[in-house]
Scaffold this motif. Structure first.
Motif, PDB file in Angstrom:
ATOM      1  N   LEU A  63      32.029  31.786  36.472  1.00 53.35           N
ATOM      2  CA  LEU A  63      32.693  31.606  35.196  1.00 53.35           C
ATOM      3  C   LEU A  63      34.152  31.240  35.421  1.00 53.35           C
ATOM      4  O   LEU A  63      34.902  32.002  36.026  1.00 53.35           O
ATOM      5  CB  LEU A  63      32.590  32.881  34.365  1.00 53.35           C
ATOM      6  CG  LEU A  63      31.179  33.236  33.864  1.00 53.35           C
ATOM      7  CD1 LEU A  63      31.192  34.612  33.229  1.00 53.35           C
ATOM      8  CD2 LEU A  63      30.672  32.199  32.889  1.00 53.35           C
ATOM      9  N   ALA A  64      34.532  30.058  34.897  1.00 51.17           N
ATOM     10  CA  ALA A  64      35.857  29.539  35.211  1.00 51.17           C
ATOM     11  C   ALA A  64      36.978  30.330  34.560  1.00 51.17           C
ATOM     12  O   ALA A  64      38.058  30.447  35.095  1.00 51.17           O
ATOM     13  CB  ALA A  64      35.941  28.070  34.806  1.00 51.17           C
ATOM     14  N   ASN A  65      36.744  30.872  33.367  1.00 51.42           N
ATOM     15  CA  ASN A  65      37.825  31.535  32.629  1.00 51.42           C
ATOM     16  C   ASN A  65      37.695  33.052  32.624  1.00 51.42           C
ATOM     17  O   ASN A  65      38.352  33.724  31.838  1.00 51.42           O
ATOM     18  CB  ASN A  65      37.850  31.020  31.180  1.00 51.42           C
ATOM     19  CG  ASN A  65      38.183  29.538  31.113  1.00 51.42           C
ATOM     20  OD1 ASN A  65      39.032  29.074  31.830  1.00 51.42           O
ATOM     21  ND2 ASN A  65      37.484  28.813  30.237  1.00 51.42           N
ATOM     22  N   ALA A  66      36.837  33.599  33.467  1.00 52.58           N
ATOM     23  CA  ALA A  66      36.637  35.039  33.480  1.00 52.58           C
ATOM     24  C   ALA A  66      37.809  35.743  34.156  1.00 52.58           C
ATOM     25  O   ALA A  66      38.466  35.191  35.043  1.00 52.58           O
ATOM     26  CB  ALA A  66      35.347  35.379  34.209  1.00 52.58           C
ATOM     27  N   GLU A  67      38.089  36.976  33.716  1.00 55.73           N
ATOM     28  CA  GLU A  67      39.139  37.774  34.329  1.00 55.73           C
ATOM     29  C   GLU A  67      38.752  38.123  35.765  1.00 55.73           C
ATOM     30  O   GLU A  67      37.584  38.408  36.043  1.00 55.73           O
ATOM     31  CB  GLU A  67      39.360  39.059  33.528  1.00 55.73           C
ATOM     32  CG  GLU A  67      39.988  38.847  32.161  1.00 55.73           C
ATOM     33  CD  GLU A  67      41.422  38.370  32.275  1.00 55.73           C
ATOM     34  OE1 GLU A  67      42.094  38.779  33.238  1.00 55.73           O
ATOM     35  OE2 GLU A  67      41.861  37.586  31.421  1.00 55.73           O
ATOM     36  N   PRO A  68      39.707  38.089  36.718  1.00 60.20           N
ATOM     37  CA  PRO A  68      39.378  38.461  38.096  1.00 60.20           C
ATOM     38  C   PRO A  68      38.991  39.930  38.190  1.00 60.20           C
ATOM     39  O   PRO A  68      39.409  40.754  37.379  1.00 60.20           O
ATOM     40  CB  PRO A  68      40.673  38.179  38.857  1.00 60.20           C
ATOM     41  CG  PRO A  68      41.749  38.229  37.823  1.00 60.20           C
ATOM     42  CD  PRO A  68      41.124  37.728  36.555  1.00 60.20           C
ATOM     43  N   VAL A 121      40.524  40.931  45.373  1.00 61.11           N
ATOM     44  CA  VAL A 121      40.529  40.283  44.073  1.00 61.11           C
ATOM     45  C   VAL A 121      39.518  39.150  44.124  1.00 61.11           C
ATOM     46  O   VAL A 121      39.618  38.256  44.957  1.00 61.11           O
ATOM     47  CB  VAL A 121      41.923  39.730  43.724  1.00 61.11           C
ATOM     48  CG1 VAL A 121      41.919  39.132  42.335  1.00 61.11           C
ATOM     49  CG2 VAL A 121      42.965  40.815  43.829  1.00 61.11           C
ATOM     50  N   SER A 122      38.505  39.203  43.230  1.00 61.84           N
ATOM     51  CA  SER A 122      37.463  38.179  43.229  1.00 61.84           C
ATOM     52  C   SER A 122      37.185  37.724  41.813  1.00 61.84           C
ATOM     53  O   SER A 122      37.592  38.361  40.838  1.00 61.84           O
ATOM     54  CB  SER A 122      36.184  38.716  43.878  1.00 61.84           C
ATOM     55  OG  SER A 122      35.697  39.821  43.156  1.00 61.84           O
ATOM     56  N   SER A 123      36.474  36.601  41.694  1.00 58.51           N
ATOM     57  CA  SER A 123      36.093  36.087  40.385  1.00 58.51           C
ATOM     58  C   SER A 123      34.909  36.873  39.857  1.00 58.51           C
ATOM     59  O   SER A 123      34.286  37.670  40.564  1.00 58.51           O
ATOM     60  CB  SER A 123      35.738  34.608  40.489  1.00 58.51           C
ATOM     61  OG  SER A 123      34.547  34.460  41.240  1.00 58.51           O
TER      62      SER A 123
END
Length: 514
Positions: A63-68, A121-123
């Motif tokens: 998901l491109a706009n998801a919070e990390p 920190v990951s997507s």
């Protein structure tokens, strides 16, 4: 590209036809492989009660706009983890390691137990935050301390691909004194990290060199940072009772310094060392100015030389032939630099600023050293100490002597190309028999060569090589004999001390390299 062909029918039948719907359908068909063109992302329409919800996926399926997502290896409630929580999102290595080295060593104030922690920190799809972009900054710092009892302690910090990790590991159970000595390194360790991570980089080793040698036998630090813009740096610092060394490599070049601490008999007083250090720093500045060396790298070189030579501690050895004559020990020390033996070098990365003559490189290479040989016993002995320096450099300059900018046009090709090759040495020989000084000589020599090639619009119009040679010898004993004859030496008079200070100034290589 993520395939969603199995969703096509449901999506296309559930969306009310419109121009925007046609665009969505086109996007879905391309995602199903109906178009050869690659796209940056895939838009999927998920029907809901009266609202079209759009989820944007990257080519990797995340998901491109998801919070990390932030993941800790263990509960982040301790002091080190709290420091990491303030550091891990920093965009530079200096920011990610801010106060982290001192926090790890501060743990030893209360505990000697091993420790490890990491934060990632990951997507939302599980990919690390930096994996989908160009390689980010990467850094590793390691401090290895050996205790006098034989216990090895490793402190490590690592940052790479969205993960910041730290650990401390001890090979055995630490005593209260060992934990205290380790904790006292906290500020020095952090200052060394901060200095190397600064721009321009600096060397601050004072807190590390002053480790408690009665409890700790050695301190070694490694620092390596890449992909951090102009702050890329690799450094190794090694400190123990017999040897202290520093090496640094960055985008400008490389510097190295190794100080041999094994023969404390040749160490002079604090005043003698200060005088020798000041003389060498002037010599370094002179060489850097003459050879057009890099100022930032030379600044670190000077810092390393000053910090590793300023305080050796207390000497435990006597110069041969001087055991029963304090005044003789004073005179012998005055004829030596007072510094421990060392080898040092600094080299700038070569560049080729003239696109029409790439073989004409701008270079700077400088080496300096001191070596001492002592032989004998309490009454008889010989001492030979040699200082040596060598400068080799080349650079372009305008015909007026300033900076020149060269390109492929003939209009820019008017300049001087300077090549320098300088060599200098100074040797003192001292002989003592039965507690008496019978020989003390000083020999100095220098060989210098400067070649200046002048070009006008790309044509060599002048090529002049100017060599100079000089040598000088002094009988140092003759300068002391008048004082020895009237026994002022034994009385430690002001006249005696002034004579020793004058002799000490003579034996040092001066700022002109001779």
């Amino acid at each position: 590209m993520t395939s969603i062909s199995s969703l096509n029918a449901a999506l296309l039948t559930s969306v009310t036809p419109s121009s925007s719907t046609n665009s969505l359908a086109s996007t879905v068909r391309m995602a199903a492989g109906e178009s050869p063109n690659n796209t940056e992302s895939t838009v999927v329409a998920i029907p809901s009660a009266g609202v079209e919800s759009l989820l944007v996926y990257s080519q990797q399926g995340t998901l491109a706009n998801a919070e990390p997502i932030t993941t800790w290896a263990s509960s982040p409630t301790d002091a080190v983890s709290m420091t990491m929580a303030g550091d891990y999102l920093a965009g530079t290595m200096s920011g990610q390691f801010y106060n982290l080295g001192s926090a790890l060593l501060d743990r030893f104030k209360t505990t000697g137990s091993n420790f490890s922690q990491s934060v990632t920190v990951s997507s939302a799809g599980g990919t690390s935050a930096t994996a989908l972009s160009a390689p980010g900054p990467q850094g590793e710092v390691k401090l290895t301390v050996q205790t006098a009892s034989g216990i090895k302690v490793d402190i490590e910090m690592d940052s790479e691909n969205g993960t910041l990790s730290v650990s401390t590991n001890s090979s055995g159970t630490l005593s209260d004194a060992e934990r205290s000595a380790l904790a006292k390194l906290a500020d020095g360790f952090q200052k060394a990290i901060d200095g190397l991570g600064a721009y321009p980089p600096q060397l601050d080793l004072s807190g590390l060199t002053q480790y408690d040698s009665s409890v700790l036998s050695s301190v070694n630090m490694q620092f390596n940072v890449t992909n951090d813009g102009s702050s890329n740096m690799s450094a190794n610092i090694s400190l123990d009772s017999s040897d202290q060394s520093v090496s640094v490599t960055d985008s400008d070049g490389t510097m190295k310094l190794d100080v041999d601490m094994s023969d404390s008999a040749i160490w002079g007083s604090g005043a003698q060392r200060d005088q020798a250090i000041a003389s060498y720093l002037a010599q370094f500045d002179n060489a850097n100015a003459k050879g057009h060396g890099n100022a930032a790298l030379m600044s670190m070189f000077k810092d390393a030389f000053t910090q590793l030579n300023s305080d050796y501690g207390t000497s435990s050895q006597q110069l041969p032939g001087t055991t029963y004559a304090p005044w003789l020990a004073q005179s012998d020390h005055a004829m030596l630099t007072g510094l421990a033996d060392f080898t040092a070098s600094i080299s700038d990365n070569a560049t080729s600023p003239n696109p029409l003559i790439l073989s004409q490189t701008d270079t700077f290479s400088y080496q300096v050293s001191q070596s001492t040989q002592t032989k004998g016993n309490a009454l008889n002995g010989t001492i030979a100490q040699t200082q040596h320096s060598h400068l080799q450099a080349s650079y372009h300059q305008s015909l007026a002597g300033g900076e020149v900018k060269l390109d492929k046009s003939l209009a820019s090709q008017s300049y001087d190309y300077i090549q320098i090759n300088d060599d200098a040495s100074s040797t003192v020989n001292i002989t003592t028999q039965r507690g008496n000084l019978i020989q003390a000589t000083l020999d100095k020599s220098s060989n210098q060569s400067t070649r200046q090639s002048e070009y006008l619009k790309g044509v060599l119009v002048s090529d002049v090589d100017t060599p100079t040679t000089s040598s000088d010898s002094k009988d140092l004993l003759s300068l002391l004999k008048p004082l020895l004859a009237d026994q002022d030496a034994e009385e430690n008079s002001g006249t005696w001390q002034q004579a020793l200070s004058n002799i000490h100034g003579m034996i040092l290589l001066n700022a002109n390299g001779n």
